[in-house]
Each structure stands twice: as structure tokens, then as C-alpha cells.
Design a protein around this motif. Structure first.
Motif, PDB file in Angstrom:
ATOM      1  N   HIS A 238      34.053  35.126  -8.702  1.00  9.71           N
ATOM      2  CA  HIS A 238      35.315  35.416  -8.035  1.00  9.71           C
ATOM      3  C   HIS A 238      35.395  36.923  -7.800  1.00  9.71           C
ATOM      4  O   HIS A 238      34.725  37.712  -8.481  1.00  9.71           O
ATOM      5  CB  HIS A 238      36.490  34.923  -8.863  1.00  9.71           C
ATOM      6  N   THR A 239      36.204  37.320  -6.858  1.00  7.97           N
ATOM      7  CA  THR A 239      36.256  38.737  -6.480  1.00  7.97           C
ATOM      8  C   THR A 239      36.656  39.634  -7.652  1.00  7.97           C
ATOM      9  O   THR A 239      36.284  40.811  -7.693  1.00  7.97           O
ATOM     10  CB  THR A 239      37.239  38.948  -5.326  1.00  7.97           C
ATOM     11  N   SER A 240      37.383  39.106  -8.616  1.00 10.72           N
ATOM     12  CA  SER A 240      37.825  39.913  -9.764  1.00 10.72           C
ATOM     13  C   SER A 240      36.773  40.011 -10.862  1.00 10.72           C
ATOM     14  O   SER A 240      36.920  40.808 -11.797  1.00 10.72           O
ATOM     15  CB  SER A 240      39.114  39.327 -10.347  1.00 10.72           C
ATOM     16  N   ASP A 241      35.702  39.217 -10.773  1.00 12.68           N
ATOM     17  CA  ASP A 241      34.646  39.277 -11.786  1.00 12.68           C
ATOM     18  C   ASP A 241      33.912  40.612 -11.705  1.00 12.68           C
ATOM     19  O   ASP A 241      33.735  41.180 -10.630  1.00 12.68           O
ATOM     20  CB  ASP A 241      33.651  38.130 -11.593  1.00 12.68           C
ATOM     21  N   THR A 242      33.471  41.097 -12.845  1.00 12.14           N
ATOM     22  CA  THR A 242      32.811  42.401 -12.901  1.00 12.14           C
ATOM     23  C   THR A 242      31.314  42.289 -12.611  1.00 12.14           C
ATOM     24  O   THR A 242      30.722  41.200 -12.663  1.00 12.14           O
ATOM     25  CB  THR A 242      32.988  43.039 -14.285  1.00 12.14           C
ATOM     26  N   ILE A 243      30.721  43.446 -12.323  1.00  9.94           N
ATOM     27  CA  ILE A 243      29.275  43.508 -12.131  1.00  9.94           C
ATOM     28  C   ILE A 243      28.558  43.039 -13.396  1.00  9.94           C
ATOM     29  O   ILE A 243      27.544  42.328 -13.317  1.00  9.94           O
ATOM     30  CB  ILE A 243      28.851  44.939 -11.760  1.00  9.94           C
ATOM     31  N   GLN A 244      29.073  43.418 -14.544  1.00  9.00           N
ATOM     32  CA  GLN A 244      28.461  43.000 -15.805  1.00  9.00           C
ATOM     33  C   GLN A 244      28.415  41.476 -15.915  1.00  9.00           C
ATOM     34  O   GLN A 244      27.405  40.904 -16.339  1.00  9.00           O
ATOM     35  CB  GLN A 244      29.237  43.585 -16.988  1.00  9.00           C
ATOM     36  N   LYS A 245      29.486  40.811 -15.513  1.00 10.74           N
ATOM     37  CA  LYS A 245      29.513  39.353 -15.565  1.00 10.74           C
ATOM     38  C   LYS A 245      28.517  38.767 -14.568  1.00 10.74           C
ATOM     39  O   LYS A 245      27.841  37.770 -14.876  1.00 10.74           O
ATOM     40  CB  LYS A 245      30.927  38.845 -15.249  1.00 10.74           C
ATOM     41  N   ALA A 246      28.422  39.370 -13.397  1.00 11.53           N
ATOM     42  CA  ALA A 246      27.482  38.892 -12.386  1.00 11.53           C
ATOM     43  C   ALA A 246      26.043  39.013 -12.883  1.00 11.53           C
ATOM     44  O   ALA A 246      25.238  38.083 -12.739  1.00 11.53           O
ATOM     45  CB  ALA A 246      27.662  39.671 -11.088  1.00 11.53           C
TER      46      ALA A 246
ATOM     47  N   ALA B 129      34.632  45.517  -9.982  1.00  9.93           N
ATOM     48  CA  ALA B 129      34.773  44.132  -9.517  1.00  9.93           C
ATOM     49  C   ALA B 129      33.819  43.873  -8.357  1.00  9.93           C
ATOM     50  O   ALA B 129      33.609  44.740  -7.503  1.00  9.93           O
ATOM     51  CB  ALA B 129      36.206  43.861  -9.086  1.00  9.93           C
ATOM     52  N   VAL B 130      33.241  42.693  -8.339  1.00  6.65           N
ATOM     53  CA  VAL B 130      32.275  42.372  -7.281  1.00  6.65           C
ATOM     54  C   VAL B 130      32.957  42.330  -5.913  1.00  6.65           C
ATOM     55  O   VAL B 130      32.301  42.490  -4.877  1.00  6.65           O
ATOM     56  CB  VAL B 130      31.555  41.039  -7.567  1.00  6.65           C
ATOM     57  N   GLY B 131      34.274  42.125  -5.891  1.00  2.54           N
ATOM     58  CA  GLY B 131      34.995  42.118  -4.627  1.00  2.54           C
ATOM     59  C   GLY B 131      34.998  43.460  -3.938  1.00  2.54           C
ATOM     60  O   GLY B 131      35.265  43.551  -2.735  1.00  2.54           O
ATOM     61  N   ALA B 132      34.673  44.528  -4.686  1.00  2.00           N
ATOM     62  CA  ALA B 132      34.650  45.877  -4.113  1.00  2.00           C
ATOM     63  C   ALA B 132      33.284  46.245  -3.552  1.00  2.00           C
ATOM     64  O   ALA B 132      33.120  47.323  -2.969  1.00  2.00           O
ATOM     65  CB  ALA B 132      35.062  46.901  -5.177  1.00  2.00           C
ATOM     66  N   LEU B 133      32.313  45.354  -3.703  1.00  2.00           N
ATOM     67  CA  LEU B 133      30.950  45.658  -3.273  1.00  2.00           C
ATOM     68  C   LEU B 133      30.711  45.233  -1.833  1.00  2.00           C
ATOM     69  O   LEU B 133      31.290  44.254  -1.342  1.00  2.00           O
ATOM     70  CB  LEU B 133      29.942  44.944  -4.177  1.00  2.00           C
ATOM     71  N   GLY B 134      29.827  45.966  -1.173  1.00  2.00           N
ATOM     72  CA  GLY B 134      29.356  45.529   0.135  1.00  2.00           C
ATOM     73  C   GLY B 134      28.235  44.513  -0.041  1.00  2.00           C
ATOM     74  O   GLY B 134      27.380  44.662  -0.920  1.00  2.00           O
ATOM     75  N   LEU B 135      28.237  43.472   0.763  1.00  2.00           N
ATOM     76  CA  LEU B 135      27.247  42.407   0.641  1.00  2.00           C
ATOM     77  C   LEU B 135      26.188  42.562   1.724  1.00  2.00           C
ATOM     78  O   LEU B 135      26.506  42.711   2.900  1.00  2.00           O
ATOM     79  CB  LEU B 135      27.916  41.036   0.747  1.00  2.00           C
ATOM     80  N   SER B 136      24.936  42.507   1.314  1.00  2.00           N
ATOM     81  CA  SER B 136      23.842  42.663   2.277  1.00  2.00           C
ATOM     82  C   SER B 136      23.549  41.370   3.028  1.00  2.00           C
ATOM     83  O   SER B 136      22.952  41.387   4.108  1.00  2.00           O
ATOM     84  CB  SER B 136      22.572  43.131   1.555  1.00  2.00           C
ATOM     85  N   LEU B 137      23.957  40.236   2.469  1.00  2.00           N
ATOM     86  CA  LEU B 137      23.720  38.937   3.096  1.00  2.00           C
ATOM     87  C   LEU B 137      24.999  38.478   3.796  1.00  2.00           C
ATOM     88  O   LEU B 137      26.051  38.396   3.169  1.00  2.00           O
ATOM     89  CB  LEU B 137      23.291  37.903   2.058  1.00  2.00           C
TER      90      LEU B 137
ATOM     91  N   LEU C 279      23.603  45.294  -6.372  1.00  2.00           N
ATOM     92  CA  LEU C 279      24.096  45.893  -7.609  1.00  2.00           C
ATOM     93  C   LEU C 279      23.340  47.159  -8.005  1.00  2.00           C
ATOM     94  O   LEU C 279      23.772  47.876  -8.916  1.00  2.00           O
ATOM     95  CB  LEU C 279      23.986  44.872  -8.760  1.00  2.00           C
ATOM     96  N   LEU C 280      22.221  47.412  -7.342  1.00  2.00           N
ATOM     97  CA  LEU C 280      21.323  48.468  -7.801  1.00  2.00           C
ATOM     98  C   LEU C 280      21.948  49.861  -7.754  1.00  2.00           C
ATOM     99  O   LEU C 280      21.660  50.704  -8.601  1.00  2.00           O
ATOM    100  CB  LEU C 280      20.031  48.443  -6.974  1.00  2.00           C
ATOM    101  N   SER C 281      22.789  50.115  -6.775  1.00  2.00           N
ATOM    102  CA  SER C 281      23.356  51.460  -6.618  1.00  2.00           C
ATOM    103  C   SER C 281      24.650  51.660  -7.400  1.00  2.00           C
ATOM    104  O   SER C 281      25.222  52.754  -7.389  1.00  2.00           O
ATOM    105  CB  SER C 281      23.603  51.754  -5.133  1.00  2.00           C
ATOM    106  N   GLU C 282      25.112  50.609  -8.092  1.00  2.00           N
ATOM    107  CA  GLU C 282      26.371  50.704  -8.829  1.00  2.00           C
ATOM    108  C   GLU C 282      26.102  51.009 -10.302  1.00  2.00           C
ATOM    109  O   GLU C 282      25.311  50.322 -10.950  1.00  2.00           O
ATOM    110  CB  GLU C 282      27.150  49.386  -8.708  1.00  2.00           C
ATOM    111  N   THR C 283      26.754  52.034 -10.818  1.00  2.00           N
ATOM    112  CA  THR C 283      26.556  52.439 -12.212  1.00  2.00           C
ATOM    113  C   THR C 283      27.664  51.952 -13.133  1.00  2.00           C
ATOM    114  O   THR C 283      27.461  51.832 -14.341  1.00  2.00           O
ATOM    115  CB  THR C 283      26.466  53.973 -12.308  1.00  2.00           C
ATOM    116  N   ASP C 284      28.830  51.672 -12.585  1.00  2.00           N
ATOM    117  CA  ASP C 284      29.958  51.206 -13.395  1.00  2.00           C
ATOM    118  C   ASP C 284      29.934  49.682 -13.457  1.00  2.00           C
ATOM    119  O   ASP C 284      30.263  48.999 -12.477  1.00  2.00           O
ATOM    120  CB  ASP C 284      31.278  51.692 -12.792  1.00  2.00           C
TER     121      ASP C 284
END
Length: 220
Positions: free
Chosen positions: A15-23, A61-69, A52-57
Motif C-alpha cells: 500500500h502507498t503508506s508502506d515503508t521501503i523497509q517493509k517492501a 513511504a513507497v507512495g512517494a517513490l517514482g516507479l520505473s515500470l 529502491l536503490l537510490s533511496e537511503t531512508d
């Protein structure tokens, strides 16, 4: 077979509120490099490991990321070949499945696709394999099946491999007979080019073990 028949709910979507760590944890747990993102039933896209490679925090939330696909998915009524094409073209490890209203209904993980392909090609069944090289104008599966059936055998599976800038093609037949010498002789009598043959039995066939080893390697 339709895409809906291979849906697995073993891997929950993000879900968009899930964190990178959870992903990341979920990718490691299920041995995939992609996860669908949904908002209730609305499909939003697929998160790739490379996103996720360029994200350090890791708390981002994954909802804040740009998606390549961009929207890689199939509809539940599409044929399984469309799923295979998407796995291949996008190099995916999971394919989202949507209904006709574009709502998320589940996903097909790569291991489910591998199991289907193993069943499709008869990997787990004993028998012989015959590889023919023919001109594409002479590609008659009906005649090849007649040759096999003339020795009281049956074709368990067949697939074709084409070559760029060539009129030649390679046809692989898996038959349900271990002694294929008479079948090969008949193919030669009809002037087929027998490129290779393999005899598999219950006792000495380790093709399933090799297949499982390959699938385990690909899923790492």
C-alpha cells in the motif's frame, strides 16, 4: 488456460503508506524483485527492486517513490501466453492481474509460472525428446504426430524455436516412449533433419532435478 487460473494470494500487495523497509523485507521473504502497489482495490503500479536503490531512508513511504515500470499487468481473462510474454518482455518476477474494471484481484508469481511451464512441457514425465530442424514451409505438426503415433507413442508436448534471418526452425517433441529408435528411423525415412535426441527414463532421468535446480537458482 486463463491468467485468473494462476493467481496466487500468497504474496500480499503493498500500500502507498508502506515503508521501503517493509517492501524490502517482503521482497526478501517471497524471493521476488517486484511487488504490486494498490490503494484498496485500485491498482497503482509495480514497485521494482531498482526503484529502491537510490533511496537511503528506509522509512520513506513507497507512495512517494517514482516507479520505473508503467502499468505492467494482465486482465484475468487474458490467455496465459500473454502472461508469459509480459514476464519475458518486462523481466518481471510477479505479474499483477486485474479485472475488467482495472481493479486488482491478485498476482502471478514467477514460481507459479515455472510450475505451469513444467507441466506444459511434460518435464516430470518419462519419455524421449526429439529435436528436428525443418524449413518453416514444411512445419506440419499433424505429420510429425503421425510419425510418432505410427510407433504407438504420443506427443506429450512440442515447441518451436525460430532463428533470425533464416527460413529454418527447430521443433522439439517430447514423446511418451523411452525407446525412440523406431520413431527416429521413421523421421529419417521422411527426410527430416534429426538434430538431437534424448532418452529419459524413470531410473536415469534427472531432468526434473535439473529443472528444480534451475528454478531455485532463478528465484534467488
Amino acid at each position: 488456460m486463463l491468467a485468473s487460473e494462476l493467481i496466487s494470494n500468497a504474496i500480499p500487495p503493498l500500500h502507498t503508506s508502506d515503508t521501503i523497509q517493509k517492501a524490502v523485507s517482503r521482497m526478501i521473504e517471497f524471493r521476488v524483485r517486484h511487488l504490486p502497489i494498490v490503494n484498496e482495490e485500485q491498482f497503482l503500479g509495480v514497485l521494482a527492486e531498482t526503484d529502491l536503490l537510490s533511496e537511503t531512508d528506509t522509512q520513506t513511504a513507497v507512495g512517494a517513490l517514482g516507479l520505473s515500470l508503467i502499468n505492467p499487468y494482465v486482465l484475468e481473462e487474458q490467455h496465459i501466453y500473454d502472461v508469459i510474454r509480459l514476464f519475458h518482455d518486462q523481466q518481471l518476477t510477479i505479474v499483477p492481474v486485474l479485472d475488467n474494471k482495472k481493479n486488482y484481484v491478485g498476482a502471478i508469481p514467477i514460481n507459479a509460472m515455472n510450475q505451469y511451464f513444467a507441466a506444459l512441457t511434460g518435464v516430470g514425465q518419462p519419455g524421449g525428446i526429439i529435436v528436428l530442424e525443418i524449413n518453416n514451409k514444411n512445419n506440419s505438426l499433424a505429420h510429425m504426430a503421425q510419425v510418432v503415433e505410427s510407433d504407438n507413442a504420443q506427443v506429450l508436448s512440442s515447441y518451436v524455436r525460430t532463428f533470425p534471418d533464416s527460413t529454418r526452425m527447430e521443433v522439439t517433441l517430447k514423446v511418451n516412449k523411452q525407446d525412440i529408435s523406431a520413431i527416429i528411423a521413421t523421421f529419417l525415412r521422411y527426410e527430416y533433419d534429426v538434430k538431437a535426441t534424448f532418452n529419459h527414463t524413470d531410473n536415469n532421468d534427472n531432468s526434473m532435478d535439473r529443472y528444480d535446480s534451475l528454478m531455485n537458482y532463478l528465484n534467488l
